[in-house]
Design a protein around this motif. Structure first.
Motif: not given
Length: 485
Positions: A285-297, A362-366, A398-408
């Motif tokens: 959970v912590t990794a996902i929180i950290i990775s989302i802004p990293i992935a956006l940037r 997780q940043a690379e997945i996102n 919503p679309q990115a979630l469908r794509i990221a869910l299996p590898p996550t």
């Protein structure tokens, strides 16, 4: 009162895998408090100084780094007194011992260490036995004789097991361990050489170099020896050679189903599985929180920030997870004294390390999932007057979630198994509990099988959860953003 006692607490570091010096005595019991000679001696010292005793269990190679980091005031773990160690630490001896070479019961005795020429022997990693054998090998090579082959294993029970399996000819240990383990080993091994090496004649307590503290500890040991407490401890744990060499081999031991089922239902294994699951969930959970802004940037324009984030991902993906754990636990307190405090627990250290490590993956997945969203839909959302926040909330995420869910979820399952590495920093997760029970009983198959069942059940649960979530979100998209470690 010695200076290594703080706030009325004597903290001792130990590696509880060396019966009878320090080990976990009771199956399914309290895995936080070892038993043995060293623990009884530590209690006697705490009573002498009228302070409270705290024992920190950890991997053997972490004992002296933890002493340097200030996590404990003493190392008490069946460690022999050696000049090489006393160059960096003070040592106070408390019990006589001798170095022995141990082999399967049918092996004939040998006369000297050099008779092991050309043989393969097992030693515990982090002990001084390796340096001793390497020095002997230099002499053997000078005599044009084959050197001794050294195999190192992380724990003492692994060392013994390799000899029992026939992979190694013999192993090196101390005599008190073999005297204590004879019944446990059912006479399957015996001592083929008892050396007179003066470097391995005494067990010692180790501490920071400090003349005043060294004298305080030496005086305390002298008092406990004079009043008979140390002798009483030695008698309690049967540290003597009587009957140690005349035990005959017992029956061949098969798989103990009773112990296996008791392990499955034991509180120790349930707690270990709970710690494993909690650590994996918290870290992910912590990794996902950290990775989302990293992935956006990372999906934005090139610049210094993006370059630094790319470097962050590269470092944490390139460095082994085990090395990151050891760095956070053992090296970080040397740079930042605040991490030496009691609040910095093994769980917290593992949480920090695994979260940072996992966030890089997780940043690379996102990032891959965000890039996979059709840019035309983003343009259409803007054409409808949506702001950036609305576009991401209603169209992109919503679309990115469908794509990221299996590898996550695949990554989480990998992380769940990676938590077993935390056993090296003394976290009592599932694998650590199994290793403690193996060290106590030498029932390798039973306790490792019990741990295997727990891992299988946890992984099966999350695989089923993954299938349900993919079904709820629609047809799963395979391959997008997937990666292999």
């Amino acid at each position: 009162m010695p200076g290594f006692i703080h706030d009325g607490v004597l903290n001792v570091c130990t590696n509880p895998t060396l019966p009878p010096m320090t080990f976990m005595k009771h199956a399914g019991g309290d895995t936080d408090m070892p038993s043995g000679v060293d623990i009884d001696l530590a209690r006697a010292l705490a009573g002498y100084w009228h302070v409270r005793l705290e024992v920190s269990s950890m991997d053997f190679v972490g004992l002296f780094p933890s002493l340097v980091a200030g996590r404990c005031g003493l190392v008490a773990s069946g460690v022999t007194r050696l000049p090489s160690r006393e160059r960096s630490f003070d040592a106070v001896p408390y019990l006589d011992t001798a170095l022995v070479v141990v082999a399967p019961a049918a092996t004939p005795p040998i006369d000297r260490m050099s008779d092991l020429s050309g043989r393969r022997i097992a030693v515990q990693a982090g002990t001084s036995y390796t340096a001793m054998v390497e020095h002997l090998n230099e002499q053997l090579v000078a005599q044009h004789r084959a050197p001794i082959e050294i195999q190192q294993y992380p724990t003492e029970e692994n060392v013994v097991q390799q000899v029992l399996l026939g992979r190694d000819f013999a192993f090196i240990s101390q005599d008190v361990e073999i005297y204590f383990r004879q019944k446990q080993l059912h006479g399957r091994v015996h001592i083929i050489l008892r050396t007179d090496d003066t470097d391995y004649r005494q067990f010692a307590l180790y501490m920071h170099k400090d003349a005043q503290d060294h004298e305080a500890l030496r005086h305390a040991i002298a008092v406990l020896s004079a009043n008979g407490q140390i002798n009483a401890i030695a008698r309690r744990w049967s540290i003597n050679p009587v009957g140690a060499t005349d035990l005959t081999a017992g029956p061949v031991i098969t798989f103990a189903w009773g112990d296996f089922f008791r392990a499955l239902a034991s509180g120790a294994f349930l707690r270990g599985a709970g710690v494993t699951l909690l650590l994996a969930l918290a870290s992910h959970v912590t990794a996902i929180i950290i990775s989302i802004p990293i992935a956006l940037r990372l999906g934005g324009k090139p610049g210094p920030v993006r370059a630094l984030l790319g470097l962050y991902i590269y470092i944490f993906r390139a460095v082994p997870t085990l090395l990151q754990l050891l760095f956070v636990w053992n090296a970080l307190p040397q740079f930042c004294p605040i991490f030496r405090e009691a609040w910095f627990s093994p769980f917290l250290a593992a949480w920090i390390s695994l979260s940072l490590n996992e966030s890089a993956y997780q940043a690379e997945i996102n990032r891959s999932a965000l890039v996979a969203v059709d840019a035309g839909q983003i343009a259409a959302a803007r054409a409808l007057g949506m702001g950036t926040g609305q576009t991401y909330r209603h169209v992109v995420f919503p679309q990115a979630l469908r794509i990221a869910l299996p590898p996550t979820l695949n990554d989480f399952i990998t992380l769940l198994k990676t938590t077993s590495l935390a056993s090296v920093i003394s976290l009592h997760e599932l694998l650590s509990v199994a290793q403690v029970e193996v060290a106590r009983s030498f029932e390798f198959s039973e306790y490792y099988a019990a741990a295997l069942v727990y891992y299988l059940l946890m992984v099966l649960f999350f695989i089923m959860l993954q299938k349900i979530m993919e079904h709820r979100l629609g047809r799963p998209i395979h391959g997008a953003g997937a990666h292999e470690r």
